[in-house]
Design an enzyme around this catalytic site. Structure first.
Site, mmCIF file in Angstrom:
data_model
loop_
_atom_site.group_PDB
_atom_site.id
_atom_site.type_symbol
_atom_site.label_atom_id
_atom_site.label_comp_id
_atom_site.label_asym_id
_atom_site.label_seq_id
_atom_site.Cartn_x
_atom_site.Cartn_y
_atom_site.Cartn_z
ATOM 1 N N SER A 83 0.920 -1.186 -0.084
ATOM 2 C CA SER A 83 -0.128 -0.210 0.069
ATOM 3 C C SER A 83 0.961 1.329 -0.007
ATOM 4 C CB SER A 83 -0.931 0.015 1.320
ATOM 5 O OG SER A 83 -1.444 1.251 1.349
ATOM 6 N N TYR A 99 -1.703 -0.765 10.581
ATOM 7 C CA TYR A 99 -1.667 -1.062 9.167
ATOM 8 C C TYR A 99 -0.321 -0.793 8.420
ATOM 9 C CZ TYR A 99 -3.397 -1.356 4.086
ATOM 10 O OH TYR A 99 -3.651 -1.551 2.873
#
Length: 262
Positions: free
Chosen positions: A141, A154
């Site tokens: 990501s 995350y």
């Protein structure tokens, strides 16, 4: 069209989102697919669509948080005589909570799902990887490049991905790695994201709802894998944060502190 005819890809998190879209991209190019995930009904749906594209497809329920579940997958792969050419590590979960309001159990769970499950699978299949030079593609990501509000766990898990797969590619020239770095992609990832207590938020972020098309994302990712690119940033305007972070860090911090984290 790029072709992977007769080759085989194992996809974790292959029932939905980027994993599902990638399964179709592999299948369109003649690549057989092994789909793994927690829900057999969604995996079966994807398996049937892949077979309609003319390839062989299999599905196995796997919980990447459980080493025992991964062991069962590895034993099945070996017993069925599957020889992998590609491994797409897509299984993952996100977070939407301030750092100090996130219980440590959430941090641990995200590391298990996003990081440890994948590396455990890789190490469990190390003989196949060394013998065949399996190409690992891992979905990271933009949050694996920089920190971002309400995503501390995350971000940490995705940063760990970069460290591991960059290193393994340097250590073993026969193993190719492609780190896919999506921005906001139109999937249900924000709905499934965990709040500070570990519960799914059930909320679609506006940024996610207006995100980059998942099928276009998968098409770009498959081209990057075919060309053996080490990294590929994919997405819309939000991905401009990546060069900002690298070349103009003060501007990045100004934007990141003020842009909507949703």
């Amino acid at each position: 069209m790029l072709e992977f005819k007769g080759r085989t890809a194992l996809i974790t998190g292959g029932g939905t989102g980027i994993g599902e879209a990638m399964a179709y991209q592999y299948a369109k190019r003649g690549c057989n697919v092994i789909l793994t995930g927690r829900r057999i009904e969604v995996l079966e749906k994807v398996r049937k669509k892949c077979e309609e594209l003319g390839v062989k497809a299999w599905c196995k329920t796997v919980d990447v948080e459980s080493p025992a579940s991964i062991d069962e997958l590895v034993a099945w792969v070996r017993s069925e005589g599957h020889l992998l050419d590609f491994l797409l590590l897509n299984a993952g979960i996100s977070q939407r909570a301030l750092t100090l309001e996130t219980d440590i159990s959430v941090d641990r769970r995200l590391m298990e799902v996003n990081y440890f499950g994948g590396i455990y699978l890789v190490k469990s299949l190390k003989d196949m990887f060394l013998e065949r030079g399996v190409h690992i593609a891992v979905v990271s990501s933009v949050s694996g490049v920089f920190g971002f509000p309400v995503r501390s766990a995350y971000c940490a898990s995705k940063h760990a991905i970069h460290g591991f797969y960059e290193t393994i590619a340097l250590e073993y020239p026969q193993i190719k790695t492609t780190i896919i770095i999506p921005g906001r992609i139109h999937t249900d990832v924000s709905k499934n994201a965990l709040d500070g207590s570990g519960k799914a938020t059930g909320i679609m972020d506006p940024g996610q709802a207006n995100g980059y098309d998942v099928n276009k994302c998968a098409a770009k990712a498959i081209r990057a894998i075919a060309r053996e690119k080490h990294q590929k940033v994919i997405g819309g305007f939000d991905t401009i944060m990546v060069p900002f972070y690298k070349y103009i860090p003060c501007l990045f911090r100004l934007i990141a502190r003020n842009v909507s984290a949703r």
